[in-house]
Write an enzyme that holds these catalytic residues in place. Structure first.
Site, short mmCIF file in Angstrom:
data_model
loop_
_atom_site.label_atom_id
_atom_site.label_comp_id
_atom_site.label_asym_id
_atom_site.label_seq_id
_atom_site.Cartn_x
_atom_site.Cartn_y
_atom_site.Cartn_z
N LEU A 258 1.07 -1.10 0.10
CA LEU A 258 0.37 -0.11 0.15
C LEU A 258 1.23 1.31 0.01
O LEU A 258 0.19 2.22 -0.18
CB LEU A 258 -0.52 -0.38 1.04
N ARG A 262 0.00 3.49 -2.64
CA ARG A 262 0.05 5.58 -1.96
C ARG A 262 0.33 6.72 -3.10
O ARG A 262 -0.22 7.15 -3.97
CB ARG A 262 -0.45 5.56 -1.11
N PHE A 400 -10.04 5.23 -2.04
CA PHE A 400 -8.90 4.03 -2.43
C PHE A 400 -7.30 3.92 -1.27
O PHE A 400 -7.33 5.31 -1.35
CB PHE A 400 -8.25 4.07 -4.01
N GLU A 401 -6.71 3.08 -1.49
CA GLU A 401 -5.64 2.97 -0.83
C GLU A 401 -5.64 3.30 0.48
O GLU A 401 -4.58 4.00 0.97
CB GLU A 401 -4.41 3.20 -1.62
N GLY A 402 -6.76 3.66 1.42
CA GLY A 402 -6.71 3.77 2.82
C GLY A 402 -7.29 5.02 2.51
O GLY A 402 -7.09 5.65 1.33
#
Length: 590
Positions: A258, A262, A400-402
């Site tokens: 991740l 990011r 997305f992505e956290g």
């Protein structure tokens, strides 16, 4: 070049322009990969955007195979298995160009990033021999299965389980994964479960394994041309040889992948923002009101100026991070058994910066798409024009992505943890900054290029130090529970990194640029400094009120006011120059 600045050190050190990587530093090979990608995007993908969004997943798979034939899926894969093993900058540059394609870019990045990297980073020789060539050629689309109906931001709170079979040859997997990109057509899934309901672990699961089923397509707000489904496991027998990494250490895979994701999302949304500009500007030149094209009006010009300034900063910080990662990784021996383990340690060192890229760039795209709809006016609210799709597609990037909230919290969390481990002299620098509040300095900026803006950056770092220092002193070990305060601190840290990256990029490239580009750099520096400092001041004051009261609060607010001063004389002319350059180019002007 001087010593490489490590992750988060930008808050306590002054960076040197010569040490940062900028888009003007792309070498011939990087430019060639960019141009190859751009040619595919312009000729094969953009003309088919509506068909992709219909949706037509078969077409997306065909294009993914084309990407494989051009080598665009293998940039991060080792040469031993047919990959190109290229640097992070090249990988990001390809992703940025693909990002012009809307929904397909989600298909592409999910495959090349979170779909493929777990195998690249953590797979055994046997696993790579079996699967990697299929992935990097596009023969087998890949997907990443972490989120569940009951666990999103709480990534390791999954309910899916795995139990070792009696004969110890298989694990039996059960559970449901939610919102899986490429879910309907992926052939290989990286799936996170808990062995014996306890040990968070990843497995490589083929779509054709008995017991794997795919849910219906989600009816989504945007990115309609990307597949998003549930992946359901009903007593799926997975060979023990398909366990990825180590039992109980799935969080290493999830979080390290991740981090890269990011940063890649940051450059992707920058690419999307450039496409929004390219399709919005011609309309503003054609659309007439009161007898003039609306592009002639200052209200529209200022929108372009502010959004281009944000995009310039977003682009600058993204490639600065990628360049720092490449410098940290480059000396490593790729043939070493622990290469990926060591490499990921270097990547993890920049986790805060990766979160900054995700937040700053996606927030900037939000503003860009919103202004695009505004410029298109009523037509921007209709499906006849592209602004409507831009607006819908943008929204997912802040999830997305956290989520952006989670990423904002990760920034101060990572910085403070480094300080507690003695890896960052934050406490000592914060004490110096607080002491400096008692004895005002009257130092004047030097005579070098952007000396005033560099003084602003140094002052902004003082603001971060005094507010974060006050927060730590007030709440100590309970600071992690003060999310409102942490979010304010994060916003200050984000804006400092963006501002510094933008100014250093302009400084580094100023002397080797044309006079017109020098003027553009000067204008961008003025606008981004003014805008960033306003955001820093607002966030810092919010943090001060959250952290303190009484005399200490008065002292903090006084310091924030003192450190937030900037003579932005010429701001209007700077905005007008950026707008003129953008309208003349009919695209992002750098």
């Amino acid at each position: 070049m001087s010593d490489l600045m490590k992750g988060s050190e930008y808050l306590v050190k002054a960076a040197d322009a010569a040490d940062i990587f900028t888009p003007e530093d792309f070498d011939e090979e990087q430019r060639q990969m960019r141009d190859t990608t751009k040619e595919l995007v312009d000729n094969e993908i953009l003309p088919k955007i509506e068909e992709i969004d219909s949706p037509n997943f078969a077409l997306s798979q065909e294009i993914l195979t084309q990407c494989g034939e051009l080598g665009l899926l293998m940039t991060d894969a080792p040469e031993e298995y047919g990959g190109l093993a290229l640097d992070k900058v090249t990988s990001m540059l390809i992703a940025e160009e693909i990002a012009h394609t809307g929904s397909f870019s989600v298909t592409f990045t999910a495959h090349t990033g979170i779909g493929t990297l777990p195998l690249v980073y953590y797979g055994t020789h046997e696993q790579k021999e079996k699967y990697l060539e299929k992935l990097i050629t596009g023969e087998w689309p890949a997907a990443y299965c972490l989120t569940e109906p009951g666990s999103g931001s709480d990534a390791i709170g999954v309910a899916s389980t795995a139990v070792l079979s009696d004969d110890k040859t298989h694990y039996i997997l059960n559970g449901t994964k939610q919102f899986i990109t490429n879910g309907s057509f992926a052939k290989l899934f990286t799936i996170f479960v808990k062995i014996d309901k306890e040990h968070f672990t990843a497995f490589l699961v083929e779509k054709d394994f008995e017991g794997v089923s795919i849910g219906a397509e989600e009816k989504k707000l945007g990115i309609k041309g990307s597949s998003t489904t549930q992946v359901i496991m009903d007593n799926v027998k997975v060979p023990v040889g398909n366990l990825l990494g180590e039992i109980g250490k799935g969080h290493h895979i999830a979080f390290n992948v991740l981090n890269v994701g990011r940063l890649k999302l940051g450059v992707c949304v920058n690419g999307a923002a450039k496409e929004v500009l390219k399709q919005t500007i011609p309309y503003s030149k054609e659309r007439k009101q009161f007898g003039l094209p609306i592009s002639k009006f200052g209200a529209i010009k200022e929108k372009y100026a502010d959004r281009v300034a944000d995009l310039y900063a977003a682009e600058s910080l993204s490639y600065r991070i990628a360049g720092d990662m490449d410098r940290a990784i480059e000396p490593l021996d790729k043939s070493a058994d622990d290469y990926y383990e060591t490499m990921l340690q270097h990547v993890a060192d920049y986790a805060a910066e990766c979160a900054i890229a995700k937040v700053y760039c996606s927030d900037s795209l939000r503003e860009m798409t919103d202004e695009s709809v505004q410029i298109f006016g009523g037509y921007g609210f209709t499906q006849e024009y592209p602004a409507e799709r831009f607006y819908r597609d943008e929204r997912i990037n802040r999830i997305f992505e956290g989520t952006n909230e989670i990423n904002r919290l990760l920034i101060p969390d990572g910085i403070l943890k480094k300080a507690m481990k003695g890896q960052l002299p934050l406490q000592a620098e914060a004490m110096k900054a607080i002491e400096a509040l008692m004895s005002p300095s009257f130092d004047m900026p030097g005579e070098e290029l952007y000396a005033t803006e560099k003084k602003v950056i140094a002052n902004a770092k003082q603001i971060f130090l005094v507010v974060s220092g006050a927060a730590v002193q007030k709440f100590m070990m309970d600071l992690a529970k003060q999310q409102e305060l942490l979010l304010a601190i994060a916003d200050v840290a984000i804006q400092i990194y963006a501002l510094e990256s933008a100014v250093l990029r302009a400084e580094k490239n100023h002397g080797k640029s044309s006079e017109n580009k020098q003027q553009l750099f000067d204008a961008l520096v003025t606008v981004i400094t003014f805008n960033s400092l306003e955001r820093i001041s607002t966030a810092a004051k919010r943090g001060a009120f959250f952290a303190e009261e009484g005399d200490t609060l008065t002292m903090l607010l006084s310091g924030i006011r003192r450190y937030s001063k900037y003579d932005a004389t010429g701001l209007l002319a700077a905005k007008q120059f950026i707008a003129a350059a953008t309208l003349e180019a009919e695209k992002y002007p750098l």
